[in-house]
Scaffold this motif. Structure first.
Motif, PDB file in Angstrom:
ATOM      1  N   TRP A  16       8.895  16.561   1.458  1.00 61.67           N
ATOM      2  CA  TRP A  16       9.513  15.746   2.502  1.00 61.67           C
ATOM      3  C   TRP A  16       8.549  14.705   3.062  1.00 61.67           C
ATOM      4  O   TRP A  16       8.980  13.729   3.672  1.00 61.67           O
ATOM      5  N   ARG A  17       7.257  14.907   2.913  1.00 61.11           N
ATOM      6  CA  ARG A  17       6.284  14.009   3.505  1.00 61.11           C
ATOM      7  C   ARG A  17       6.364  12.625   2.862  1.00 61.11           C
ATOM      8  O   ARG A  17       6.430  12.502   1.643  1.00 61.11           O
ATOM      9  N   ILE A  18       6.364  11.588   3.691  1.00 63.45           N
ATOM     10  CA  ILE A  18       6.424  10.219   3.180  1.00 63.45           C
ATOM     11  C   ILE A  18       5.028   9.803   2.734  1.00 63.45           C
ATOM     12  O   ILE A  18       4.125   9.622   3.552  1.00 63.45           O
ATOM     13  N   THR A  19       4.867   9.663   1.448  1.00 59.22           N
ATOM     14  CA  THR A  19       3.577   9.236   0.897  1.00 59.22           C
ATOM     15  C   THR A  19       3.707   8.004   0.018  1.00 59.22           C
ATOM     16  O   THR A  19       2.700   7.435  -0.385  1.00 59.22           O
ATOM     17  N   LYS A  20       4.954   7.578  -0.273  1.00 58.38           N
ATOM     18  CA  LYS A  20       5.159   6.435  -1.157  1.00 58.38           C
ATOM     19  C   LYS A  20       6.116   5.445  -0.505  1.00 58.38           C
ATOM     20  O   LYS A  20       7.117   5.836   0.093  1.00 58.38           O
ATOM     21  N   LEU A  21       5.796   4.156  -0.630  1.00 57.95           N
ATOM     22  CA  LEU A  21       6.670   3.076  -0.159  1.00 57.95           C
ATOM     23  C   LEU A  21       7.034   2.223  -1.363  1.00 57.95           C
ATOM     24  O   LEU A  21       6.166   1.606  -1.986  1.00 57.95           O
ATOM     25  N   GLN A  22       8.310   2.199  -1.689  1.00 58.39           N
ATOM     26  CA  GLN A  22       8.789   1.453  -2.855  1.00 58.39           C
ATOM     27  C   GLN A  22       9.567   0.232  -2.368  1.00 58.39           C
ATOM     28  O   GLN A  22      10.578   0.373  -1.671  1.00 58.39           O
ATOM     29  N   VAL A  23       9.082  -0.967  -2.699  1.00 63.83           N
ATOM     30  CA  VAL A  23       9.691  -2.217  -2.229  1.00 63.83           C
ATOM     31  C   VAL A  23      10.334  -2.926  -3.409  1.00 63.83           C
ATOM     32  O   VAL A  23       9.694  -3.139  -4.444  1.00 63.83           O
ATOM     33  N   GLN A  24      11.601  -3.301  -3.245  1.00 66.99           N
ATOM     34  CA  GLN A  24      12.348  -3.976  -4.301  1.00 66.99           C
ATOM     35  C   GLN A  24      13.028  -5.209  -3.722  1.00 66.99           C
ATOM     36  O   GLN A  24      13.395  -5.238  -2.547  1.00 66.99           O
ATOM     37  N   GLY A  25      13.194  -6.248  -4.546  1.00 65.51           N
ATOM     38  CA  GLY A  25      13.919  -7.439  -4.113  1.00 65.51           C
ATOM     39  C   GLY A  25      13.072  -8.689  -4.196  1.00 65.51           C
ATOM     40  O   GLY A  25      12.074  -8.756  -4.922  1.00 65.51           O
ATOM     41  N   GLN A  26      13.463  -9.690  -3.419  1.00 64.08           N
ATOM     42  CA  GLN A  26      12.792 -10.986  -3.416  1.00 64.08           C
ATOM     43  C   GLN A  26      12.105 -11.164  -2.057  1.00 64.08           C
ATOM     44  O   GLN A  26      12.767 -11.138  -1.020  1.00 64.08           O
ATOM     45  N   TYR A  27      10.797 -11.367  -2.100  1.00 63.44           N
ATOM     46  CA  TYR A  27      10.063 -11.472  -0.847  1.00 63.44           C
ATOM     47  C   TYR A  27       8.722 -12.162  -1.085  1.00 63.44           C
ATOM     48  O   TYR A  27       8.205 -12.190  -2.204  1.00 63.44           O
ATOM     49  N   THR A  28       8.207 -12.737   0.002  1.00 64.92           N
ATOM     50  CA  THR A  28       6.871 -13.334  -0.009  1.00 64.92           C
ATOM     51  C   THR A  28       5.994 -12.703   1.067  1.00 64.92           C
ATOM     52  O   THR A  28       4.833 -13.054   1.183  1.00 64.92           O
ATOM     53  N   LEU A  29       6.533 -11.791   1.839  1.00 62.21           N
ATOM     54  CA  LEU A  29       5.784 -11.150   2.909  1.00 62.21           C
ATOM     55  C   LEU A  29       4.653 -10.300   2.336  1.00 62.21           C
ATOM     56  O   LEU A  29       4.691  -9.858   1.187  1.00 62.21           O
ATOM     57  N   SER A  30       3.650 -10.074   3.142  1.00 63.19           N
ATOM     58  CA  SER A  30       2.486  -9.300   2.720  1.00 63.19           C
ATOM     59  C   SER A  30       2.833  -7.811   2.674  1.00 63.19           C
ATOM     60  O   SER A  30       3.328  -7.248   3.663  1.00 63.19           O
TER      61      SER A  30
END
Length: 271
Positions: free
Chosen positions: A53-67
């Motif tokens: 259950w612990r959040i250890t991964k962040l998966q980002v998908q899509g179109q972006y230019t943010l850091s």
């Protein structure tokens, strides 16, 4: 001769009913309490303490230019928040996706944004980032303004290639989420910027927009090279742009002017 009838009397022995036994939990209350507490602890472990259950991964998908570094920082700040004032939000079940989205929208503008929880350990962010239509500097702070005229997010600095909006009268209510430009006015300005930019003329680079104080209906579009175009937002955009292109191609291109007034398309004034 008489016979004597004897009636056999059937005697039944009545055995006492067996005594009813109390349930095990009532006969052994301490054992029952230990089992209940153990079961509750096991449930809490499964829904909160289980490593999956612990959040250890962040998966980002899509179109972006943010850091991505900035996005991870926002995510970390959210996990440090308390769920119902009790638990940290560093587990999937306790993570508040709505509050997380609000944090993100304070920093960036999105055409679409969806946050999902995925076992094990993964937070999935699907987004399409939208660049501010305009920027404005208020009290030393840069803000982004979206296409509807809403003060959408804060900016660390003036982003390149985004027109700066200037007001004759500075808005007083500068809280994020407030609309500081009428949507019809924002649409009018955005249409002009999009159409002029579509020509890809290096001499037609838009740097800023000025909105005179009401009731004046003019919109001044400032160009690179220290000159500007005056439009009237109560008049047809197409006719004013057509008049500008004609004057630009025939008279203005390659010359230095102070401004071009196309608010009356039939009588373009150039100074």
């Amino acid at each position: 001769m008489r016979f004597r009838r004897s009636i056999a009397t059937e005697r039944k022995a009545f055995a006492p009913a067996p005594a009813t036994r109390e349930p095990f939990f009532f006969r052994h209350p301490w054992i029952a309490l230990v089992l209940i507490l153990g079961f509750a602890g096991g449930v809490l472990y499964l829904i909160y303490g289980l490593p999956s259950w612990r959040i250890t991964k962040l998966q980002v998908q899509g179109q972006y230019t943010l850091s991505l570094g900035d996005l991870r920082s926002v995510t970390l700040n959210q996990t440090h928040g308390r769920w119902f004032g009790l638990f940290h939000q560093d587990s999937l079940w306790a993570f508040d996706t709505h509050a997380y989205e609000q944090r993100m929208r304070e920093r960036w503008i999105f055409s679409s944004l969806e946050v999902r929880k995925k076992m094990p350990n993964t937070l999935v962010v699907e987004l399409t980032e939208e660049q501010p239509a305009f920027t404005v500097s208020l009290n030393g702070q840069f803000f982004g303004i979206d296409r509807s005229g809403t003060l959408s997010n804060t900016l660390p600095a003036q982003p390149p290639n985004t027109p700066v909006l200037q007001f004759d009268v500075t808005p007083t209510d500068t809280a994020l989420g407030n609309r500081i430009i009428d949507p019809s006015v924002a649409s009018f300005m955005q249409t002009i910027i999009t159409q002029i930019s579509a020509r890809h003329d290096p001499n037609l680079v838009i740097q800023g927009v000025r909105l005179p104080q009401a009731p004046y209906p003019s919109v001044n579009i400032f160009m690179a090279g220290d000159w500007y175009i005056i439009f009237d937002r109560t008049q047809s955009i197409d006719e004013q742009l057509r008049a500008f292109y004609l004057a630009y191609d025939q008279k203005i291109k390659g010359t230095h002017v102070q401004y071009v007034d196309v608010s009356v398309p039939d009588r373009v004034y150039v100074k």
